[in-house]
Design a protein around this motif. Structure first.
Motif, short mmCIF file in Angstrom:
data_model
loop_
_atom_site.label_atom_id
_atom_site.label_comp_id
_atom_site.label_asym_id
_atom_site.label_seq_id
_atom_site.Cartn_x
_atom_site.Cartn_y
_atom_site.Cartn_z
N ASN A 1 39.72 59.21 41.23
CA ASN A 1 40.70 58.12 41.38
C ASN A 1 40.26 56.90 40.58
O ASN A 1 39.15 56.86 40.05
CB ASN A 1 40.93 57.77 42.86
CG ASN A 1 39.68 57.31 43.55
OD1 ASN A 1 39.13 56.25 43.23
ND2 ASN A 1 39.18 58.10 44.49
N GLY A 2 41.14 55.92 40.52
CA GLY A 2 40.88 54.74 39.70
C GLY A 2 39.91 53.75 40.33
O GLY A 2 39.36 52.90 39.63
N THR A 3 39.72 53.86 41.63
CA THR A 3 38.79 52.96 42.30
C THR A 3 37.35 53.41 42.06
O THR A 3 36.49 52.61 41.68
CB THR A 3 39.09 52.92 43.82
OG1 THR A 3 40.46 52.58 43.99
CG2 THR A 3 38.21 51.89 44.52
N LEU B 1 35.98 52.53 38.72
CA LEU B 1 35.39 51.19 38.59
C LEU B 1 33.96 51.17 39.13
O LEU B 1 33.06 50.57 38.54
CB LEU B 1 36.24 50.16 39.35
CG LEU B 1 37.60 49.83 38.75
CD1 LEU B 1 38.47 49.08 39.75
CD2 LEU B 1 37.41 48.98 37.48
N SER C 1 45.08 40.80 41.15
CA SER C 1 45.01 42.25 40.92
C SER C 1 45.21 42.95 42.24
O SER C 1 45.39 42.32 43.29
CB SER C 1 43.65 42.61 40.31
OG SER C 1 43.58 44.00 40.04
N PHE C 2 45.16 44.27 42.16
CA PHE C 2 45.15 45.08 43.37
C PHE C 2 43.75 44.99 43.98
O PHE C 2 42.77 44.82 43.26
CB PHE C 2 45.49 46.53 42.99
CG PHE C 2 45.52 47.48 44.13
CD1 PHE C 2 46.35 47.25 45.23
CD2 PHE C 2 44.73 48.61 44.12
CE1 PHE C 2 46.38 48.15 46.28
CE2 PHE C 2 44.76 49.51 45.18
CZ PHE C 2 45.58 49.27 46.26
N THR D 1 40.08 46.25 42.65
CA THR D 1 39.23 45.58 41.66
C THR D 1 38.09 44.85 42.38
O THR D 1 36.92 44.98 42.01
CB THR D 1 40.05 44.58 40.82
OG1 THR D 1 41.27 45.18 40.42
CG2 THR D 1 39.29 44.13 39.59
N VAL E 1 41.24 42.47 34.30
CA VAL E 1 42.33 43.42 34.55
C VAL E 1 43.47 43.15 33.57
O VAL E 1 43.87 42.00 33.39
CB VAL E 1 42.87 43.26 36.00
CG1 VAL E 1 43.98 44.26 36.29
CG2 VAL E 1 41.75 43.40 37.02
N ALA F 1 43.92 50.07 34.97
CA ALA F 1 44.67 51.00 35.85
C ALA F 1 46.14 51.10 35.46
O ALA F 1 46.77 52.13 35.67
CB ALA F 1 44.54 50.56 37.30
N HIS F 2 46.68 50.01 34.87
CA HIS F 2 48.11 49.99 34.55
C HIS F 2 48.42 50.36 33.11
O HIS F 2 49.56 50.22 32.68
CB HIS F 2 48.68 48.58 34.79
CG HIS F 2 48.46 48.07 36.17
ND1 HIS F 2 48.55 46.74 36.51
CD2 HIS F 2 48.18 48.72 37.32
CE1 HIS F 2 48.32 46.59 37.80
NE2 HIS F 2 48.09 47.78 38.31
N SER G 1 43.89 54.47 36.30
CA SER G 1 44.27 55.21 37.51
C SER G 1 45.40 56.18 37.18
O SER G 1 46.34 55.81 36.47
CB SER G 1 44.73 54.24 38.59
OG SER G 1 45.38 54.96 39.63
N GLY H 1 43.85 60.51 40.88
CA GLY H 1 43.01 60.73 39.70
C GLY H 1 42.78 59.44 38.95
O GLY H 1 43.35 58.39 39.29
N TYR I 1 53.71 42.29 44.64
CA TYR I 1 52.60 42.90 43.94
C TYR I 1 52.22 41.95 42.83
O TYR I 1 53.05 41.73 41.94
CB TYR I 1 53.08 44.25 43.39
CG TYR I 1 52.05 45.23 42.97
CD1 TYR I 1 51.09 45.70 43.85
CD2 TYR I 1 52.04 45.72 41.67
CE1 TYR I 1 50.16 46.64 43.46
CE2 TYR I 1 51.11 46.66 41.28
CZ TYR I 1 50.16 47.12 42.18
OH TYR I 1 49.25 48.05 41.78
C1 LIG Z 1 46.08 51.47 41.35
C2 LIG Z 1 45.03 50.48 40.99
C3 LIG Z 1 43.65 50.73 41.18
C4 LIG Z 1 43.15 51.88 41.97
O1 LIG Z 1 43.49 53.12 41.54
P1 LIG Z 1 43.47 54.36 42.54
O2 LIG Z 1 43.63 55.51 41.63
O3 LIG Z 1 44.61 54.18 43.49
O4 LIG Z 1 42.15 54.35 43.25
C5 LIG Z 1 42.74 49.82 40.71
N1 LIG Z 1 43.13 48.68 40.10
C6 LIG Z 1 44.42 48.38 39.93
C7 LIG Z 1 44.78 47.11 39.22
C8 LIG Z 1 45.42 49.25 40.38
O5 LIG Z 1 46.71 48.93 40.25
#
Ligand SMILES: *Cc1c(COP(=O)(O)O)cnc(C)c1O
Length: 359
Positions: free
Chosen positions: A56-58, A61, A81-82, A85, A127, A155-156, A177, A189, A305
């Motif tokens: 995953n994207g977390t 990081l 950010s989400f 981060t 970000v 992630a974006h 992400s 993923g 968001y």
């Molecule tokens: C979605 C997102 C993540 C986390 O990604 P996951 O795959 O859901 O763990 C991290 N940073 C930002 C800015 C995101 O939008």
């Protein structure tokens, strides 16, 4: 009901074809053939030689911090950010130091980075918010001057290009992400893209318990992804260009219907956007809430968001003020944008939105 997003799904038969291969070869995970095939395709698409597919994207990081040997100290980051981060920094036992954002595209304000640097600063984690690039040149210059690492939470950014290069090719490590809600997904993923082969090899070991060949070389974790996720990724891969193209058409329709009505991020020159989100900034929070009330009444659900500004999260002890981020986060929302959203639905959303603005 219209939600802010709706995950893309490929034709079921196409996914099933990949799944049949899993039944034939009994390979379910651990860098199986589908993961390898997907990695190869994504490497090419993203022009990324040092590419690691992860769960995953977390965790991407967290792995990035680890691979750059950052295990303590301060990380300069953005409050807009989400939450992932910030939490990835805290999870790695580092301290997030928030630097406020600029108000054109809501990225970290590079003119305020240097005053936040101390002898404990290890890295800048910026970000590319909504997929729009940060000031990558300036960040690189500051990082070089102060001997800091740069990690981009990209992630974006899948498919977004700055100066003809994937946005994922900047910094020491960029992460993406592939979550079901993102432009391109593998259900769950993500990936790390490293500038350096050595860092990339470290990432590869870290994602698999610290294994390298037959040896344990570092204290890794399990951040691998499975053949089933790769099957979704491979099925969706074919559609990336159509996905982005359709989002572009819908975004341009929003643009034409909302021109002069709401504030929008300003796109820089030499930039190919991926149309990841359609954020709009209202005059104030009251107006945003009013628009939400009216849209919700029609079962339309945009999303706040990013809200709240991350410097105000309850587990942050040092409540440094970030006026721009706090202000924008109170009045920004993402409007519905996904494949299959109809043009008449966009028109309907815009009509309600315009009627509910505060005069
Ligand atoms: C979605 C997102 C993540 C986390 O990604 P996951 O795959 O859901 O763990 C991290 N940073 C930002 C800015 C995101 O939008």
């Amino acid at each position: 009901m219209i939600n802010v997003t709706r995950s893309f799904l490929p034709p079921k038969e196409e996914y099933e074809k990949y799944i049949s291969r899993i039944w034939e070869n009994h390979y379910l995970t651990n860098q199986g053939p589908l993961v390898q095939e997907l990695e190869q395709k994504l490497k090419e698409y993203l022009q990324a030689e040092n590419f690691q597919f992860v769960s995953n994207g977390t965790i991407a990081l967290q792995l990035a911090l680890n691979a750059l040997d950052i295990t303590e100290g301060e990380i300069i980051t953005t409050p807009f950010s989400f939450a992932a981060t910030t939490t990835s920094i805290i999870w790695e036992r580092c301290k997030p130091i928030f630097v406020d954002i600029e108000t054109e595209r809501f990225g970290i304000d590079v003119s305020k980075i240097e005053e936040a640097i101390t002898d404990k600063t290890k890295a800048i984690m910026a970000v590319h918010v909504y997929g729009y690039p940060c000031d990558v040149e300036k960040i690189e210059e500051i990082a070089n001057r102060h001997n800091l690492k740069v990690i981009y939470d990209a992630a974006h950014c899948f498919g977004a290009k700055y100066k003809n290069k994937s946005l994922l090719s900047y910094g020491d490590v960029s992460t993406c992400s592939f979550h079901a809600t993102k432009v391109y997904h593998t259900v769950e993923g993500g990936c790390c893209v490293a500038k350096d082969k050595v860092v990339s090899d470290k990432l590869e070991s870290l994602r698999s318990f610290g294994f390298q060949g037959e040896n344990y070389i570092c204290a890794g974790i399990n951040a691998k992804n499975s053949e089933f996720h790769a099957a979704m990724g491979l099925s969706n891969y074919k559609y990336i260009d159509t996905i982005i193209e359709e989002r572009k058409t819908l975004s341009e329709l929003y643009d034409s219907l909302l021109e002069g009505v709401v504030q929008r991020p300003v796109s820089p020159e030499n930039f190919d956007y991926n149309y990841a989100y359609y954020p709009v900034v209202f005059k104030n929070e009251e107006e945003l809430l009013n628009v939400f009330d009216e849209l919700n009444r029609e079962e339309i659900y945009p999303r706040r968001y990013f809200y709240p500004s991350l410097n105000n999260l309850p587990y942050i002890d040092d409540h440094k003020s970030c006026p721009n981020s706090e202000d924008i986060s109170k009045r920004v929302a993402c409007l519905p944008l996904y494949n299959g959203l109809k043009t008449k639905e966009v028109a309907h959303i815009c009509e309600i939105l315009k009627k509910s603005l505060i005069k």
